[in-house]
Design a protein around this motif. Structure first.
Motif, PDB file in Angstrom:
ATOM      1  N   UNK A 366      64.981 114.945  46.334  1.00  0.00           N
ATOM      2  CA  UNK A 366      64.940 115.507  47.671  1.00  0.00           C
ATOM      3  C   UNK A 366      63.907 116.627  47.709  1.00  0.00           C
ATOM      4  N   UNK A 367      63.364 116.952  48.891  1.00  0.00           N
ATOM      5  CA  UNK A 367      62.268 117.936  48.964  1.00  0.00           C
ATOM      6  C   UNK A 367      62.600 119.271  48.311  1.00  0.00           C
ATOM      7  N   UNK A 368      63.820 119.765  48.486  1.00  0.00           N
ATOM      8  CA  UNK A 368      64.176 121.071  47.939  1.00  0.00           C
ATOM      9  C   UNK A 368      64.089 121.074  46.416  1.00  0.00           C
ATOM     10  N   UNK A 369      64.545 120.016  45.791  1.00  0.00           N
ATOM     11  CA  UNK A 369      64.524 119.960  44.326  1.00  0.00           C
ATOM     12  C   UNK A 369      63.113 119.720  43.789  1.00  0.00           C
ATOM     13  N   UNK A 370      62.301 118.945  44.510  1.00  0.00           N
ATOM     14  CA  UNK A 370      60.912 118.752  44.100  1.00  0.00           C
ATOM     15  C   UNK A 370      60.177 120.089  44.113  1.00  0.00           C
ATOM     16  N   UNK A 371      60.385 120.851  45.167  1.00  0.00           N
ATOM     17  CA  UNK A 371      59.746 122.164  45.269  1.00  0.00           C
ATOM     18  C   UNK A 371      60.228 123.090  44.152  1.00  0.00           C
ATOM     19  N   UNK A 372      61.518 123.036  43.862  1.00  0.00           N
ATOM     20  CA  UNK A 372      62.088 123.890  42.828  1.00  0.00           C
ATOM     21  C   UNK A 372      61.564 123.519  41.440  1.00  0.00           C
ATOM     22  N   UNK A 373      61.310 122.225  41.224  1.00  0.00           N
ATOM     23  CA  UNK A 373      60.868 121.753  39.897  1.00  0.00           C
ATOM     24  C   UNK A 373      59.456 122.196  39.568  1.00  0.00           C
ATOM     25  N   UNK A 374      58.681 122.610  40.565  1.00  0.00           N
ATOM     26  CA  UNK A 374      57.305 123.045  40.306  1.00  0.00           C
ATOM     27  C   UNK A 374      57.245 124.239  39.359  1.00  0.00           C
ATOM     28  N   UNK A 375      58.338 125.009  39.306  1.00  0.00           N
ATOM     29  CA  UNK A 375      58.305 126.230  38.488  1.00  0.00           C
ATOM     30  C   UNK A 375      58.065 125.933  37.021  1.00  0.00           C
ATOM     31  N   UNK A 376      58.474 124.752  36.545  1.00  0.00           N
ATOM     32  CA  UNK A 376      58.310 124.443  35.127  1.00  0.00           C
ATOM     33  C   UNK A 376      56.841 124.263  34.759  1.00  0.00           C
ATOM     34  N   UNK A 377      55.984 123.986  35.735  1.00  0.00           N
ATOM     35  CA  UNK A 377      54.558 123.810  35.456  1.00  0.00           C
ATOM     36  C   UNK A 377      53.866 125.133  35.152  1.00  0.00           C
ATOM     37  N   UNK A 407      60.645 109.250  50.998  1.00  0.00           N
ATOM     38  CA  UNK A 407      60.061 110.023  52.095  1.00  0.00           C
ATOM     39  C   UNK A 407      58.654 109.511  52.374  1.00  0.00           C
ATOM     40  N   UNK A 408      58.517 108.812  53.514  1.00  0.00           N
ATOM     41  CA  UNK A 408      57.243 108.227  53.905  1.00  0.00           C
ATOM     42  C   UNK A 408      56.876 108.707  55.315  1.00  0.00           C
TER      43      UNK A 408
END
Length: 1232
Positions: A366-377, A407-408
Motif C-alpha cells: 500500500x502507498x503508506x508502507x511503500x513510502x515508509x520503506x524508502x528509509x532503508x535506502x 495501483x494503476x
C-alpha cells in the motif's frame, strides 16, 4: 456430489423496519439463532451454537439506520463499536430491498450497485392475473461487474494469463433473486423474497468437476403496522453503502481458529515449543503450530514484537525461529522492527539477507508502507555490507513492482529513489552501482523508468554511451517486466538494439529475448524475420532461429498467437539457419499445458556466446508454472563468464572437440593461466530470481580464487582457515540449523448474497532442518602443513539428520473472525534422512571404509498424507472444531500386499462393500536377509470413483504414500554393514584369478563368434576383424585391478556375508578394456556376475554379461558401433542380445515391450508388424542431414521407425568450428 460430507451455517431472525422519515429507516433484529452443519446430508442435521448465537445477537440487536429511495439502499449507519463483519450481515439482509421495478417492461437490463459491487442485472417480470401480484426475477451477472466486491492477495508477482481464462475458469458464480410484490396505493409491497447464489470452484478447470457453495436466503412479510413506536438510539456513524466491505483479514487465517486474546505469551510459548521439538530432527506433528505463530504475531503490537526480540535474541535457537517467522507480519510493525534492528546493528549480515528480503516481499504494497520503506535506502546499516546493500535495494524494487500491480497508473514517486541511484551512478561512473540500480529497476518493472534506462543503452540514448557488456546486459534485462506493462516502448528500444550490428552479440541476443517478452504482433515478427535473412553473425542467427523454433512449438495459452507467427518465421528461415549446430548460441524452450487441469509448465535455457569464444559467455535457465489463469515465474538462474572469456580468446591448444579426456585436459591447461586476468573485473558472475524477482547476485573475483587456493593448498599451515576447521573437527563439532518458511499464502475473497465472505485460500509452509555431529581422529595428526593429511589415516564418526516437513492446505468456504464453514484439503509430507556412521580414509593406501549400524527400527524417508474435510469452527469454542473426512470411513477389503522375490499376497475377498467406493492398500517391499534391511513402498487410497473422468475427483479422499527403510530377519545377527573401496594395489585369491582367466577365455570365444550384420559391407567386416585381432592380442596382456569394492554384513567374530567386486583394466594400444567380477561372500554360495567391456577406437563398444552360479546361469550381451563408409551416411548401430535371462526379467521386458507402441505413436513413430529375432533388440540411427536423423528399432514382435527426427549435429571437425568462430560475418551458411 452424493454421499460426501458437507459443512454449512444457518442464521435465522426476525426483522423490524421502522420509518424515521420519508427516506430514512431503522432496522432492528431479534430472536436470532445461529446453527452449524457438519456431516452427511440425510444423516446429520444442523446443531445450535448457543455461545456464538449470543455473541452475534449482542451486536445485531442494536439499531441500524439506512436510507432508501426508489428501490435502492444507501448510507448504512450503526454504532461505532459495531464491527464490519456484523454490518456485512445486515447488508445481506438489506440486499433484499435493492430492486428496480418497471411495470411497463417484461424484461429489462440495468447496471446497478448491490452487495456484490457494480454489476449488470437482468430483470424479468410476470403478473399473476388473479391476485395481481407481480413476480420479479433478478439475475446478477457476477462475471460482468465494473467494481466487483472481490480481492486477490498473495499473487502480485504472478502474471495474469487472459487467454487461459478463456479456456476455463476456476470459479463461476450465479446469483438470482425472486420477489413477490403486492400492489398497493403507495406503489408496491414486497411480501416474499428469495435469494440463491451458487458458486462452483475447482483448483483446476470447473469443467472437470468442482466444489459447490450454495447460499440461500428467504424473507417473508409477517405484518405491517401503522402504529408509531418510540425509537431511542445513540449516536450512529456511517458504515458505507450496500457494497460489501472487506474486513482486514491478515490475522484471520482460514485453516485454523484459536483464541487470540493475550497473544504475546502464547506466541512465546509456541516459538519455544517449536524450537525444542525440532532441535535434532523435524517433528512433523508440531509443524502446523508454525501457522498458529504466524497468526499470533499478526495481532501482537510493535512493542510486543520488541519484547519477544529482547527475550529471544540471546538464545540462538529461539532467535532464529523468531526472525524466520516475524517476517510474516506484513504491515508497518515489521518495518519499525527492522528499523530498530538496523539502528541498533544487532542482526548479522546473514540474518539480514535472509529475513529482510522475505519481509519486504510479504509486505502489503500500500502507498503508506511503500513510502515508509524508502528509509532503508538511506540508513547507514544498509550500506555497511555489500550484500545487505544489494538486498535492501533489490527488495525495495520488488515492493514497487507489487505496488504497481494494485495501483494503476503507478506513481513515479514510488520508483524515484531507484531512478536517482541510477542517475547518480552514471554521473560518477560507478559501474557497480549502475548494475545494482538496473537490477532494482528490473525488479520494479515501472514504466516510468524507461527514459532513465534508455540513458544506459547505446543507439537509443540521447548522448553517446560507452559501457562494458555486463552493465549493458543489466540495462537490457531491466526491461523484462516493463515488457508486459509498456510493450510498445520496450519493442522500440529492443528492436533498435537488436539491429545494431556493432553491439556485442550477447547484448543483441538479450534484446531479442526481451522483445519477445512483449508478445510481438505478426507484423513485428515478420519484420524481425526479414532482418534475420540478412544477418551475418552466425551466433545471433542461430540464437534467434532456435528461439523462434522453440516458440513455434509452444502449447501454452500465453503464446497461442505468438507461436503461429513464429511458426511462419521458422519456415522462412529454416533453409538458411536450420543446419547450424549446438556449437553456436542457442535458445531452447519446452512447455506443456493441459486444458482439463488448466495447469502447465515451461522451461527455457539460453546459451549465449560470441564468435571469439568457444564456451558460452552467458547461460540462463528459468521455469514457469501455469495455474488457473496465472503464470508463476519459478526459479531462474544465470551465469556470466564475461571475465573468463579473455583466457579463451586465442583458442584452446590441443582441443579436438570430442569432449574426451584430452579435451578437458586442454581446457584445464588454459584455466591454469587465470592469474593473468585483471584484478578489478569479476571472473564469474551469477544471479538468481524467484517469482520473476532478482534477490541475489554476486561476483567471483580473482582475489576470492586466490584465497581459496591458498587455504586448501598442501603447503598451507596454521594460518589457513582450513586448519582451524580441522582442529575443531578433532575436538568434535555439533551444528544445527532450522528454517521455517511460509512459501506462499494466496487468498481470494468474494462477497456473497448473505453478507458473508467466501474465501479461496492456498497455504504452503515448510520446516527445514539439518543436524550434524562429527568428530575426527587423525593418525598421525598434521603438525605444520595441511598436506600432511595425505599420509594420515582419518577416522570420521558422525550422526545427524537432514529433512523437511511440508504442509499444504486449500480452503474453500466462509471465513470470518466469528466462524468458518468450508471444504478443506490438507496435506502433510515429512521427508528426512537420518544417519549414523563412521568412515575411515587412508589416502596413502587409496582406501576408504564405511561402517553403518544395522537398521533396528522402521525409518520413513518420504511420506505424504492428505485428505479432504468438511470443516466447521467458531471462535467461541475453537477447541470443538469439527473436521469430517469428505469421504466416509467405509470398511472394505480391497487390499494388496506385494513382496518382491516374488511372493504376492492378496486379500481373501476383493468385494466392495459399497458399489462406488474404492480403497486399495498396497505394500511393495524388497528385502535383504543378508544385511537385515528392507525397503518398502506403501500406499493407501480412498476414493468415490464414479466420477473418475473428472480431474478434481482424483484428489478427493484419503491419500497415503510412503518410502520406508525397515528391519528384516537376517540370516544371522548383523551388528553393522561394512563398505570398503580399495583403489590401491592388492592381491586376489586364486579363485578370483581362475575366474578372470575363465572370463578371458570365454570372451576370446565370443569375439570369434561376433560378426557384423549380413547387410554390412565387406570393408566394414574387414575393419571388424582387424579390431578382433587387436582385442585378442590385448587379452594376452596382464590385467590390473583398478578398484576392489566390498559390502559386508558384519556379525561379531563370524565370517562376513555380502558381496565383493573387483574391476580390472587391461591396457592396450587402441582398445579400452575392463572387466567386473562380483561375487557373493558367505557359506554355501557360488553366485557371481562377470562383465566384460570393450571400447575400440571410438567406433565400437561391447559388453558381455554373465551371472548366476559361477557366472554360468544367465547370459546377455550389448554392442554399439558407428560406421561411415565412402558414399554412405554416418550410422550408429546398437544391439542387445540375450541367451538366457531370469523369468522375472523376461516378464518385465514383455511388459515394457507392450508399452512401446503407444509411447512411440505419441513421439511420432510408425509401426510395422514383423517377426524379428526373438532374443534381441536392435536399433539403427542414420544421420541423414546436419539437423535430422532416421531412427529404426527392432523388437521381437514388431519394428518402430521414424524419419527426419530433428537433431542438430556437430560439424565434421572442430577445426572447421574454430574457423567459423573467427569469421562471424561470413556469407556462406552451408557449413553445419
Amino acid at each position: 456430489m452424493p454421499n460426501l460430507a458437507e459443512s454449512g451455517a444457518r442464521i435465522s431472525c426476525k426483522v423490524k423496519i421502522f420509518g424515521v422519515s420519508a427516506q430514512t429507516f431503522l432496522l432492528q433484529l431479534s430472536d436470532l439463532a445461529f446453527e452449524e452443519f457438519n456431516g452427511f446430508p440425510g444423516k446429520n442435521s444442523f446443531t445450535a451454537a448457543p455461545k456464538l448465537t449470543q455473541r452475534i445477537a449482542a451486536q445485531l440487536v442494536k439499531p441500524f439506520m439506512f436510507d432508501y429511495a426508489s428501490g435502492h439502499v444507501a448510507d448504512i449507519r450503526a454504532s461505532a463499536e459495531i464491527p464490519d463483519t456484523i454490518v456485512n450481515i445486515v447488508r445481506g439482509i438489506l440486499g433484499f430491498f435493492q430492486v428496480t421495478v418497471k411495470t411497463t417492461q417484461k424484461y429489462y437490463e440495468l447496471e446497478e450497485t448491490g452487495i456484490h459491487g457494480k454489476c449488470q442485472s437482468s430483470y424479468a417480470t410476470e403478473e399473476n392475473v388473479e391476485t395481481k401480484d407481480m413476480t420479479i426475477t433478478q439475475v446478477v451477472d457476477l462475471n460482468n461487474c465494473k467494481e466487483k466486491a472481490a480481492i486477490y492477495r498473495g499473487m502480485a508477482t504472478a502474471v495474469l494469463d487472459k487467454v487461459a481464462k478463456q479456456k476455463g475458469e476456476s470459479v463461476i458464480s450465479t446469483v438470482r433473486y425472486v420477489y413477490t410484490v403486492k400492489p398497493t396505493a403507495e406503489g408496491g409491497l414486497i411480501t416474499k423474497a428469495q435469494g440463491l447464489e451458487q458458486q462452483h470452484f475447482s483448483p483446476f478447470n470447473v469443467k472437470g468437476g468442482n466444489f459447490k457453495m450454495q447460499a440461500t436466503k428467504e424473507m417473508v412479510l409477517l405484518g405491517v403496522s401503522d402504529t408509531a413506536e418510540a425509537l431511542t438510539f445513540g449516536p450512529l456513524e456511517s458504515k458505507g453503502s450496500l457494497v460489501y466491505k472487506f474486513v482486514e483479514a491478515e490475522a484471520y487465517v482460514p485453516i485454523l481458529m484459536q483464541n487470540l486474546e493475550n497473544p504475546l505469551p502464547k506466541a512465546i510459548e509456541l516459538v519455544k515449543k517449536l524450537a525444542e521439538a525440532n532441535k535434532y530432527d523435524i517433528d512433523s506433528a508440531t509443524t502446523e503450530d508454525a501457522i498458529k505463530v504466524y497468526q499470533l504475531l499478526r495481532v501482537i503490537d510493535y512493542e510486543g514484537l520488541e519484547a519477544m526480540w529482547t527475550q529471544f535474541k540471546g538464545n540462538e535457537e529461539y532467535r532464529r525461529w523468531f526472525l524466520d517467522m516475524v517476517v510474516e507480519v506484513s504491515d508497518a510493525r515489521i518495518l519499525k522492527f527492522f528499523e530498530s534492528r538496523f539502528d541498533a546493528g544487532d542482526v548479522t549480515v546473514a540474518e539480514t539477507v535472509e529475513t529482510f528480503v522475505l519481509a519486504m516481499n510479504h509486505l502489503r504494497p500500500i502507498p503508506e508502507l511503500v513510502e515508509m520503506a524508502k528509509m532503508f535506502l538511506t540508513m547507514p546499516f544498509s550500506k555497511s555490507n555489500v550484500y545487505v546493500w544489494h538486498t535492501v535495494v533489490l527488495s525495495y524494487g520488488s515492493l514497487v513492482y507489487k505496488h504497481c500491480n494494485y495501483y494503476t497508473p503507478c506513481p513515479v514517486s514510488a520508483v524515484q529513489p531507484l531512478l536517482d541511484l541510477a542517475t547518480e551512478s552514471l554521473r560518477t561512473g560507478n559501474e557497480t552501482n549502475i548494475v545494482l540500480a538496473m537490477k532494482a529497476l528490473g525488479n520494479a518493472g515501472h514504466p516510468g523508468s524507461i527514459k532513465t534506462i534508455m540513458r544506459f543503452l547505446p543507439g537509443v540514448s540521447a548522448t553517446p554511451v560507452d559501457l562494458p557488456p555486463p552493465v549493458l546486459s543489466a540495462a537490457v534485462q531491466s526491461m523484462r517486466l516493463i515488457a508486459a506493462r509498456d510493450p510498445h516502448s520496450v519493442q522500440d528500444i529492443t528492436m533498435t538494439l537488436f539491429l545494431q550490428k556493432d553491439l556485442p552479440p550477447e547484448i543483441r541476443m538479450l534484446a531479442f529475448v526481451i522483445l519477445f517478452d512483449t508478445k510481438p504482433s505478426m507484423a513485428l515478427v515478420t519484420t524481425v524475420t526479414a532482418h534475420l535473412q540478412e544477418e551475418k553473425d552466425l551466433h545471433v542467427a542461430s540464437f534467434a532461429y532456435s528461439f523462434l523454433k522453440s516458440f513455434a512449438r509452444s502449447s501454452t495459452p500465453d503464446n497461442v498467437f505468438l507461436s503461429s507467427a513464429c511458426n511462419v518465421a521458422v519456415k522462412i528461415l529454416a533453409p538458411k539457419f536450420g543446419r547450424l549446430s549446438f556449437y553456436y548460441s542457442k535458445a531452447l524452450r519446452m512447455d506443456w499445458f493441459n486444458d482439463d487441469f488448466l495447469i502447465g509448465t515451461a522451461a527455457e535455457m539460453l546459451m549465449l556466446r560470441s564468435a571469439t569464444n568457444t564456451f558460452p559467455t552467458e547461460f540462463m535457465v528459468k521455469g514457469k508454472f501455469f495455474f488457473i489463469g496465472r503464470i508463476l515465474q519459478l526459479l531462474e538462474l544465470g551465469i556470466s563468464a564475461e571475465g573468463i572469456k579473455e583466457l579463451f580468446s586465442t583458442g584452446i591448444p590441443g582441443f579436438t572437440g570430442d569432449l574426451g579426456y584430452s579435451d578437458f585436459q586442454a581446457i584445464f591447461s588454459v584455466l591454469q593461466n587465470w592469474e593473468i586476468l585483471p584484478n578489478d573485473k569479476p571472473i564469474l558472475s551469477a544471479y538468481t530470481r524467484a517469482s520473476g524477482q532478482e534477490w541475489f547476485y554476486g561476483d567471483i573475483k580473482k582475489e576470492f580464487i586466490q584465497d581459496i587456493i591458498a587455504a586448501v593448498s598442501p603447503s598451507a599451515g596454521k594460518e589457513s582457515p582450513l586448519w582451524g576447521m580441522i582442529e575443531n573437527l578433532q575436538r568434535g563439532v555439533s551444528w544445527h540449523r532450522t528454517k521455517a518458511f511460509l512459501t506462499f499464502e494466496v487468498r481470494y475473497f468474494q462477497a456473497t448474497t448473505l453478507g458473508l465472505p467466501l474465501e479461496i485460500s492456498k497455504y504452503y509452509q515448510s520446516i527445514n532442518g539439518i543436524t550434524v555431529n562429527a568428530k575426527a581422529t587423525i593418525n598421525p595428526p598434521p603438525a605444520e602443513r595441511i598436506g600432511e593429511l595425505l599420509g594420515s589415516e582419518i577416522l570420521l564418526e558422525t550422526d545427524g539428520f537432514i529433512g523437511v516437513s511440508k504442509d499444504f492446505w486449500v480452503f474453500y468456504g466462509i471465513n470470518t473472525e466469528l466462524f468458518q464453514c468450508a471444504t478443506e484439503f490438507k496435506s502433510k509430507s515429512p521427508n528426512g534422512i537420518p544417519w549414523n556412521l563412521s568412515a575411515k580414509i587412508n589416502l596413502r593406501e587409496k582406501k576408504f571404509e564405511l561402517d553403518i549400524p544395522v537398521c533396528k527400527k522402521e525409518v520413513s524417508l518420504f511420506s505424504i498424507n492428505s485428505n479432504v474435510y468438511a470443516v466447521s469452527r467458531n471462535t467461541e469454542e475453537p477447541a470443538l472444531a469439527k473436521m469430517t473426512p469428505i469421504i466416509p470411513n467405509v470398511k472394505d477389503s480391497n487390499d494388496e500386499v506385494i513382496k518382491v522375490d516374488p511372493t504376492v499376497v492378496r486379500p481373501e475377498s476383493d468385494q466392495f462393500l459399497t458399489p462406488n467406493f474404492w480403497h486399495p492398500i498396497t505394500k511393495l517391499c524388497t528385502e535383504s536377509n543378508i544385511y537385515g534391511t528392507g525397503l518398502c513402498v506403501e500406499s493407501e487410497l480412498k476414493r468415490e470413483y464414479y466420477h473418475e473422468e473428472y480431474p478434481l475427483y482424483y484428489f478427493l479422499g484419503y491419500t497415503y504414500m510412503a518410502l520406508k527403510v525397515t528391519p528384516v530377519q537376517a540370516i544371522k545377527a548383523v551388528d553393522k554393514i561394512h563398505f570398503e573401496v580399495n583403489a590401491g594395489p592388492s592381491t586376489h585369491p586364486d579363485s578370483g584369478r581362475q575366474l578372470l582367466e575363465t572370463l578371458r577365455k570365454l570372451s576370446k570365444e565370443a569375439i570369434q563368434r561376433v560378426s557384423l550384420s549380413s547387410d554390412s559391407s565387406s570393408s566394414a567386416r574387414g575393419s571388424n576383424h582387424s579390431n578382433q585381432d587387436s582385442r585378442m592380442q590385448g587379452l594376452n596382456s596382464t590385467p590390473q585391478a583398478v578398484f576392489n569394492i566390498k559390502a559386508f554384513a558384519i556379525s561379531g567374530n563370524q565370517k562376513p556375508d555380502g558381496y565383493e567386486a573387483s574391476i580390472y583394466y587391461t591396457p592396450e594400444a587402441n582398445t579400452k578394456s575392463a572387466q567386473l567380477i562380483m561375487s557373493q561372500v558367505g557359506e554355501d554360495t557360488n553366485w557371481k556376475m562377470c562383465v566384460d567391456t570393450i571400447v575400440h577406437a571410438h567406433a565400437e563398444a561391447k559388453a558381455h554379461v554373465r551371472w548366476g552360479a559361477e557366472c554360468q546361469s544367465y547370459e546377455m550381451s550389448m554392442r554399439g558401433e558407428t560406421t561411415q563408409l565412402p558414399g554412405s551416411k554416418p550410422t550408429l548401430n546398437a544391439k542387445v542380445h540375450w541367451t538366457k535371462i531370469p523369468d522375472t526379467m523376461a516378464k518385465i521386458g514383455k511388459r515394457i515391450e507392450s508399452y512401446v507402441p503407444g509411447i512411440a505413436f505419441l513421439l511420432g513413430f510408425s509401426q510395422q508388424h514383423e517377426r524379428n529375432s526373438g532374443q534381441e533388440v536392435s536399433a539403427t540411427v542414420v544421420a541423414t542431414s546436419a539437423d535430422s536423423i532416421d531412427v529404426k528399432i527392432n523388437f521381437p514382435e514388431y519394428t518402430v521407425y521414424r524419419q527426419a527426427v530433428p537433431f542438430p549435429l556437430p560439424p565434421p571437425s572442430f577445426q572447421e568450428l574454430q574457423q567459423d568462430f573467427r569469421n562471424s560475418t561470413i556469407d556462406s551458411f552451408g557449413r553445419a
